[in-house]
Scaffold this motif. Structure first.
Motif, PDB file in Angstrom:
ATOM      1  N   PRO A  80      -0.908   3.662   7.146  1.00 45.60           N
ATOM      2  CA  PRO A  80      -0.988   4.576   6.018  1.00 45.60           C
ATOM      3  C   PRO A  80      -2.311   4.494   5.267  1.00 45.60           C
ATOM      4  CG  PRO A  80       1.085   3.374   5.968  1.00 45.60           C
ATOM      5  CD  PRO A  80       0.240   2.734   7.030  1.00 45.60           C
ATOM      6  N   VAL A  81      -3.054   3.419   5.453  1.00 51.45           N
ATOM      7  CA  VAL A  81      -4.319   3.296   4.727  1.00 51.45           C
ATOM      8  C   VAL A  81      -5.486   3.804   5.573  1.00 51.45           C
ATOM      9  CG1 VAL A  81      -5.889   1.724   3.571  1.00 51.45           C
ATOM     10  CG2 VAL A  81      -3.437   1.324   3.459  1.00 51.45           C
TER      11      VAL A  81
ATOM     12  N   ILE B 157      11.405   5.030  -5.555  1.00 54.76           N
ATOM     13  CA  ILE B 157      10.043   4.752  -5.095  1.00 54.76           C
ATOM     14  C   ILE B 157       9.122   5.871  -5.551  1.00 54.76           C
ATOM     15  CG2 ILE B 157       8.527   4.506  -3.103  1.00 54.76           C
ATOM     16  CD1 ILE B 157      10.579   3.094  -1.646  1.00 54.76           C
TER      17      ILE B 157
ATOM     18  N   ASN C  72       0.804  -1.217   0.000  1.00 55.81           N
ATOM     19  CA  ASN C  72       0.000   0.000   0.000  1.00 55.81           C
ATOM     20  C   ASN C  72       0.840   1.272   0.000  1.00 55.81           C
ATOM     21  OD1 ASN C  72      -3.008  -0.408   0.170  1.00 55.81           O
ATOM     22  ND2 ASN C  72      -2.283  -1.936   1.617  1.00 55.81           N
ATOM     23  N   ILE C  73       2.159   1.120   0.035  1.00 55.00           N
ATOM     24  CA  ILE C  73       3.010   2.311   0.004  1.00 55.00           C
ATOM     25  C   ILE C  73       3.703   2.453  -1.351  1.00 55.00           C
ATOM     26  CG2 ILE C  73       5.051   3.389   0.991  1.00 55.00           C
ATOM     27  CD1 ILE C  73       4.130   2.404   3.714  1.00 55.00           C
ATOM     28  N   CYS C  74       4.397   1.392  -1.813  1.00 52.06           N
ATOM     29  CA  CYS C  74       5.116   1.547  -3.084  1.00 52.06           C
ATOM     30  C   CYS C  74       4.278   1.098  -4.271  1.00 52.06           C
ATOM     31  CB  CYS C  74       6.439   0.802  -3.046  1.00 52.06           C
ATOM     32  SG  CYS C  74       6.267  -0.987  -2.950  1.00 52.06           S
ATOM     33  N   PHE C  75       3.129   0.478  -4.015  1.00 50.25           N
ATOM     34  CA  PHE C  75       2.210   0.010  -5.054  1.00 50.25           C
ATOM     35  C   PHE C  75       2.838  -1.069  -5.922  1.00 50.25           C
ATOM     36  CE2 PHE C  75      -0.690   4.032  -5.301  1.00 50.25           C
ATOM     37  CZ  PHE C  75      -0.844   3.969  -3.934  1.00 50.25           C
TER      38      PHE C  75
ATOM     39  N   GLN D 293       8.537   5.710  -9.366  1.00 49.31           N
ATOM     40  CA  GLN D 293       7.726   4.543  -9.715  1.00 49.31           C
ATOM     41  C   GLN D 293       6.277   4.731  -9.309  1.00 49.31           C
ATOM     42  OE1 GLN D 293       8.621   0.691  -8.478  1.00 49.31           O
ATOM     43  NE2 GLN D 293       9.436   0.271 -10.517  1.00 49.31           N
ATOM     44  N   ARG D 294       6.128   5.265  -8.105  1.00 48.92           N
ATOM     45  CA  ARG D 294       4.761   5.396  -7.611  1.00 48.92           C
ATOM     46  C   ARG D 294       3.994   6.420  -8.402  1.00 48.92           C
ATOM     47  NH1 ARG D 294       1.845   5.763  -1.896  1.00 48.92           N
ATOM     48  NH2 ARG D 294       0.747   7.354  -3.068  1.00 48.92           N
TER      49      ARG D 294
ATOM     50  N   THR E 175      -3.082   9.127  -2.678  1.00 46.44           N
ATOM     51  CA  THR E 175      -2.559   9.247  -4.043  1.00 46.44           C
ATOM     52  C   THR E 175      -2.912  10.605  -4.631  1.00 46.44           C
ATOM     53  OG1 THR E 175      -4.600   8.389  -4.985  1.00 46.44           O
ATOM     54  CG2 THR E 175      -2.914   6.782  -4.399  1.00 46.44           C
TER      55      THR E 175
ATOM     56  N   PRO F 216       6.350   8.571  -1.260  1.00 49.58           N
ATOM     57  CA  PRO F 216       5.081   8.962  -0.634  1.00 49.58           C
ATOM     58  C   PRO F 216       5.129   9.056   0.895  1.00 49.58           C
ATOM     59  CG  PRO F 216       5.087   6.624  -1.070  1.00 49.58           C
ATOM     60  CD  PRO F 216       6.439   7.124  -1.438  1.00 49.58           C
TER      61      PRO F 216
ATOM     62  N   ARG G 278       2.798   4.956 -11.561  1.00 46.40           N
ATOM     63  CA  ARG G 278       1.626   4.093 -11.362  1.00 46.40           C
ATOM     64  C   ARG G 278       0.376   4.914 -11.077  1.00 46.40           C
ATOM     65  NH1 ARG G 278       2.834  -1.424  -9.795  1.00 46.40           N
ATOM     66  NH2 ARG G 278       5.018  -1.733 -10.249  1.00 46.40           N
ATOM     67  N   GLU G 279       0.549   5.924 -10.221  1.00 41.63           N
ATOM     68  CA  GLU G 279      -0.607   6.758  -9.874  1.00 41.63           C
ATOM     69  C   GLU G 279      -1.123   7.488 -11.095  1.00 41.63           C
ATOM     70  OE1 GLU G 279      -0.470   9.370  -6.583  1.00 41.63           O
ATOM     71  OE2 GLU G 279       1.037   8.149  -5.591  1.00 41.63           O
TER      72      GLU G 279
ATOM     73  N   ALA H 205      -0.545   5.950   1.868  1.00 39.55           N
ATOM     74  CA  ALA H 205      -1.388   5.263   0.889  1.00 39.55           C
ATOM     75  C   ALA H 205      -2.247   6.235   0.086  1.00 39.55           C
ATOM     76  CB  ALA H 205      -2.272   4.234   1.582  1.00 39.55           C
TER      77      ALA H 205
END
Lengths: 180, 199
Positions: free
Chosen positions: A65-66, B4, A28-31, B7-8, B105, B67, B11-12, B103
């Motif tokens: 984090p979620v 990170i 849930n952090i780096c996806f 990459q994130r 985005t 993040p 994806r986002e 988490a």
């Protein structure tokens, strides 16, 4: 019922090729697919390196984090998949992932109450005086009592003191019984 | 570790582009360059607010520690809102500060900003002048916000009264934007605004 439904759903997802079912196992952090996966008590999946860094970033406010539930290094569960030992762990510098906690299965049967083997304070002497009967039974009834504290700790000295006080009370009581 | 972040964001970025909010033209994200360090966001003013019909541009800067730390976001489009500076566009929103969670985005940030436009928090203001007007003169606040949306964000609703007051001050030789800010600040009282501009 719901648990079995979920299991079926997950298996069904694996059977369908167009479903990108690995998103299910994304951190849930780096996806990315979780490496060294751990799961929080609130059920959210992370890479251990990612969650560790999150906890380091905010030492005063450790939340998931979620869902922002309370979270901590000791309160996460590692996930050990079959055959996934040490495939990839490029980040050796980090502290090791917390260990799983293994508790002994609970044994049932027998007398749960009379656990005299725990080494705690108890006294017994032959005179069936009413108050001591109460004390002896109430003090020793809980089988989940913690063991005696370490020698030298303040709690230990305190308990030794109490023990002596009770001893003197007992001696005085016997003396009084004899005199009377 | 900057990996990170990049990459994130990649994806986002895909996630936002595919999301249904983009399909409905509610939010939008664009790259400014190829580095994924700076992005341009856009949100539509929510319905039943003075911002309805406007499109608000946002500057989004992604820190190296993303993040784990929030993106830095500010409004590029001028806006009249208690939690957004009418001068700099700086935003006062908890999730962009201490309530950030890893988490979250780009999509959730933009949706939160849209929600902020629908529900201001005047007790935790970024722009004290706007917040005071929001509390004490809600009607004038609505008009002013609608006027700013019309002028700066392409909103469809004109506030002709207010426009004529701005024109009046321009006729007196003042700069258009300064006149608008002075009038907005002094609840569209022309005398007070003129006095302020002269002082």
């Amino acid at each position: 019922m719901s648990a079995s439904n979920e299991t079926q759903g997950a298996e069904g997802g694996a059977d369908e090729p167009p479903q990108p079912d690995n998103t299910f196992y994304e951190c849930n952090i780096c996806f990315d697919t979780a490496k060294d996966p751990i799961v929080s008590m609130c059920g959210h999946l992370f890479c251990w390196p990612c969650l560790h860094r999150w906890l380091e970033t905010r030492p005063n406010r450790q939340v998931c984090p979620v869902c922002k539930a309370g979270i901590g290094k000791e309160k996460v569960i590692p996930i050990y998949g079959r055959g996934s030992t040490n495939q990839q762990d490029p980040r050796e510098k980090l502290p090791p992932r917390p260990q799983g906690q293994r508790s002994e299965p609970e044994t049932q049967g027998g007398f749960p109450g009379f656990g005299f083997s725990d080494g705690g304070f108890h006294m017994s002497f032959g005179i069936g005086a009413f108050p001591f009967g109460i004390f002896a039974s109430t003090f020793n009834f809980n089988d989940g009592r913690p063991g005696p504290p370490e020698a030298g700790s303040p709690q230990h000295t305190e308990e030794m003191f109490l023990s002596k006080v009770f001893l003197w009370v007992a001696i005085l009581f016997i003396f009084w019984l004899l005199v009377a | 570790m900057a990996n990170i972040a990049e990459q994130r964001i990649k994806r986002e970025f895909k996630e936002v582009v595919k999301s249904e909010e983009v399909a409905k033209c509610h939010i939008k994200v664009e790259l400014v360059d190829d580095s994924y360090r700076e992005l341009r966001g856009e949100i539509a003013g929510p319905p039943d607010t003075p911002y309805e019909g406007g499109n608000f541009l946002l500057e989004i800067k992604i820190p190296e520690t993303y993040p784990f730390n929030p993106p830095k976001v500010k409004f590029l489009t001028k806006i009249w809102h208690p939690n957004i500076s009418s001068v700099t566009g700086a935003i006062c929103l908890d999730i962009l500060r201490d309530q950030w969670a890893a988490a979250m985005t780009l999509r959730t940030v933009l949706l939160s900003l849209q929600a902020l436009l629908s529900a201001a928090e005047p007790d935790d203001p970024q722009d004290a002048v706007v917040a005071k007007q929001y509390k004490e003169n809600p009607k004038i606040f609505q008009q002013t916000a609608r006027h700013w949306t019309n002028i700066f964000a392409g909103g469809p609703l004109r506030e002709k009264d207010l426009e004529s007051k701005v024109t009046q001050l321009i006729g007196m030789g003042f700069d258009q934007n300064k006149a608008r800010i002075a009038l907005s600040t002094y609840n569209w009282n022309v005398e007070q605004a003129t006095e302020y501009l002269l002082s």
